[in-house]
Design a protein around this motif. Sequence first.
Motif, PDB file in Angstrom:
ATOM      1  N   HIS A   1     -12.516   0.708  -6.913  1.00 26.13           N
ATOM      2  CA  HIS A   1     -11.555   1.105  -5.889  1.00 26.13           C
ATOM      3  C   HIS A   1     -12.067   0.913  -4.470  1.00 26.13           C
ATOM      4  O   HIS A   1     -11.451   0.238  -3.678  1.00 26.13           O
TER       5      HIS A   1
ATOM      6  N   CYS B   1      -6.463  11.756   5.684  1.00 24.17           N
ATOM      7  CA  CYS B   1      -5.495  11.894   4.592  1.00 24.17           C
ATOM      8  C   CYS B   1      -4.065  11.896   5.131  1.00 24.17           C
ATOM      9  O   CYS B   1      -3.184  11.220   4.583  1.00 24.17           O
TER      10      CYS B   1
ATOM     11  N   LEU C   1      -2.213   7.807  -2.034  1.00 23.83           N
ATOM     12  CA  LEU C   1      -2.732   8.242  -3.334  1.00 23.83           C
ATOM     13  C   LEU C   1      -2.005   9.491  -3.821  1.00 23.83           C
ATOM     14  O   LEU C   1      -1.849   9.691  -5.018  1.00 23.83           O
TER      15      LEU C   1
ATOM     16  N   ASN D   1      -1.265  11.126   2.714  1.00 21.80           N
ATOM     17  CA  ASN D   1      -1.709  12.003   1.632  1.00 21.80           C
ATOM     18  C   ASN D   1      -1.795  13.450   2.078  1.00 21.80           C
ATOM     19  O   ASN D   1      -2.135  13.746   3.227  1.00 21.80           O
TER      20      ASN D   1
ATOM     21  N   ASP E   1      -4.558  14.149  -7.366  1.00 19.13           N
ATOM     22  CA  ASP E   1      -4.608  12.764  -7.830  1.00 19.13           C
ATOM     23  C   ASP E   1      -6.008  12.172  -7.827  1.00 19.13           C
ATOM     24  O   ASP E   1      -6.322  11.311  -8.653  1.00 19.13           O
ATOM     25  N   VAL E   2      -6.857  12.599  -6.906  1.00 16.96           N
ATOM     26  CA  VAL E   2      -8.213  12.076  -6.841  1.00 16.96           C
ATOM     27  C   VAL E   2      -9.105  13.080  -6.133  1.00 16.96           C
ATOM     28  O   VAL E   2      -8.638  13.826  -5.249  1.00 16.96           O
TER      29      VAL E   2
ATOM     30  N   ILE F   1      -5.227  14.536  -2.337  1.00 15.83           N
ATOM     31  CA  ILE F   1      -6.657  14.241  -2.400  1.00 15.83           C
ATOM     32  C   ILE F   1      -7.440  15.546  -2.256  1.00 15.83           C
ATOM     33  O   ILE F   1      -7.210  16.318  -1.319  1.00 15.83           O
TER      34      ILE F   1
ATOM     35  N   ARG G   1       0.837  -1.203   0.000  1.00 11.20           N
ATOM     36  CA  ARG G   1       0.000   0.000   0.000  1.00 11.20           C
ATOM     37  C   ARG G   1       0.870   1.250   0.000  1.00 11.20           C
ATOM     38  O   ARG G   1       1.849   1.339   0.747  1.00 11.20           O
TER      39      ARG G   1
ATOM     40  N   LEU H   1      -7.836   4.980   1.278  1.00 10.29           N
ATOM     41  CA  LEU H   1      -7.135   6.193   0.861  1.00 10.29           C
ATOM     42  C   LEU H   1      -5.733   5.880   0.377  1.00 10.29           C
ATOM     43  O   LEU H   1      -4.867   6.756   0.323  1.00 10.29           O
ATOM     44  N   THR H   2      -5.499   4.630   0.044  1.00  9.58           N
ATOM     45  CA  THR H   2      -4.217   4.232  -0.521  1.00  9.58           C
ATOM     46  C   THR H   2      -4.428   3.556  -1.865  1.00  9.58           C
ATOM     47  O   THR H   2      -5.510   3.071  -2.186  1.00  9.58           O
ATOM     48  N   SER H   3      -3.355   3.529  -2.640  1.00  4.34           N
ATOM     49  CA  SER H   3      -3.274   2.705  -3.830  1.00  4.34           C
ATOM     50  C   SER H   3      -2.253   1.606  -3.522  1.00  4.34           C
ATOM     51  O   SER H   3      -1.917   1.390  -2.353  1.00  4.34           O
TER      52      SER H   3
END
Length: 418
Positions: A393, A138, A117, A143, A200-201, A120, A114, A403-405
């Motif tokens: 997602h 975040c 992101l 983030n 990013d999002v 945000i 993980r 809240l992670t990629s």
Amino acid sequence: MAEAEEFLAVARAAKDAATVLAPLPRAPKDAALRAIADALVAATDEIVTANADDVERARRNGTSESMIDRLRLDAGRVEKIAEAVRQVADLPDPVGEVVRGSTLPNGLELRQVRVPLGVIGIIYEGRPNVTVDAAVLCLKSGNAVLLRGSSSAHSSNSVLVRIMQEALEGTEVPAGAVQLVPGVTRESVKHLLRARGLVDVLIPRGGASLIRSVVEESTVPVIETGVGNCHVYVDADADLETALKILINAKAQRPSVCNAAETFLVHAEIADAFVPMALAALKDVGVTVHGDERIRSYGADVEPATEDDFTVEYVSLDIAAAVVDSLDEAVAHIRRYGSAHTDAIVTRSQAAARRFVATVDSAAVAVNASTRFTDGGEFGFGAEIGISTQKLHARGPMGLPELTSTKWIYTGDGHVRL
């Protein structure tokens, strides 16, 4: 400085902060969150004073009392916000968690981990507690955040962001990781929607029109949260006292939130027994019922339900109601009118419960429990960033892992592909 230039400045500051924040281990992030919690409590009087300006302006503008309740802060609510920050600090850090891993036949060590992101953007309405909830979630997940609350809470949000930034000054987390989008006009929102490459999002939180406009107009990827047209279905095999308790809690415990029930459905086999007691109990707690023809036959105080009554998110002491002839008809009603947020069944039949769970296509489905439990805090996630009703997602209450990629890491020993 023009509004567009002001936005670019804070967005670039957030982008730079995200680079510093992403590799930080848990300890400095937790210390930063606890500093924020302490600073919020210490500044309670300042926060409440700023919030009073927002509340007074809302009253002058004719805002409903249910919406003012979402806006209002007092000393007790500030303390609860600070306590929620401390709870997030106590949660496990998702960054670096190995989602899966293996050693490949060729000897390469493969891991999926993980990662944050990045930056945000949060666009939200009304509730200034979201300003803090969103920021700390975040930060904990590595983030940076750009916050765009509604103009109705601008005084509260400005003070809250400044207090958080000042608290971060003495920590390893850069103060630029928490930013308030400049301006209160529609144009300031557009700057955020067009910030692809810097943001990013985006995550919108609010009513249907806000979410729809963000989804339709944004060039930045969007995690779509949804309105809460939640249902309670009372099955033919329900225990009536249990059903009544769940219905009243789901509707009246806090009607201004997205997991409050907005419609109840009753199986025809128990309508004669349940509907009169439900109408009486709802009336006792001040709820206005908007019913179909069959519901209206049980009470003179029932308002006629229109098509819109079954689609609306009231966020008030109102509820729509209908009698259905089967569980499948209840499911069809929910699929037609619902928002895929949370829907509940009350039943003693395991078969009915299993069919309801399997056929209701919502982010959360409750069996013999109130819809009010669909909440990050109640699920043990800490304060949530929102409740996603989409399928990509993340879905349901979005806590830290959402809240992670992920990043794929593979390690070899001079491996080359043949």
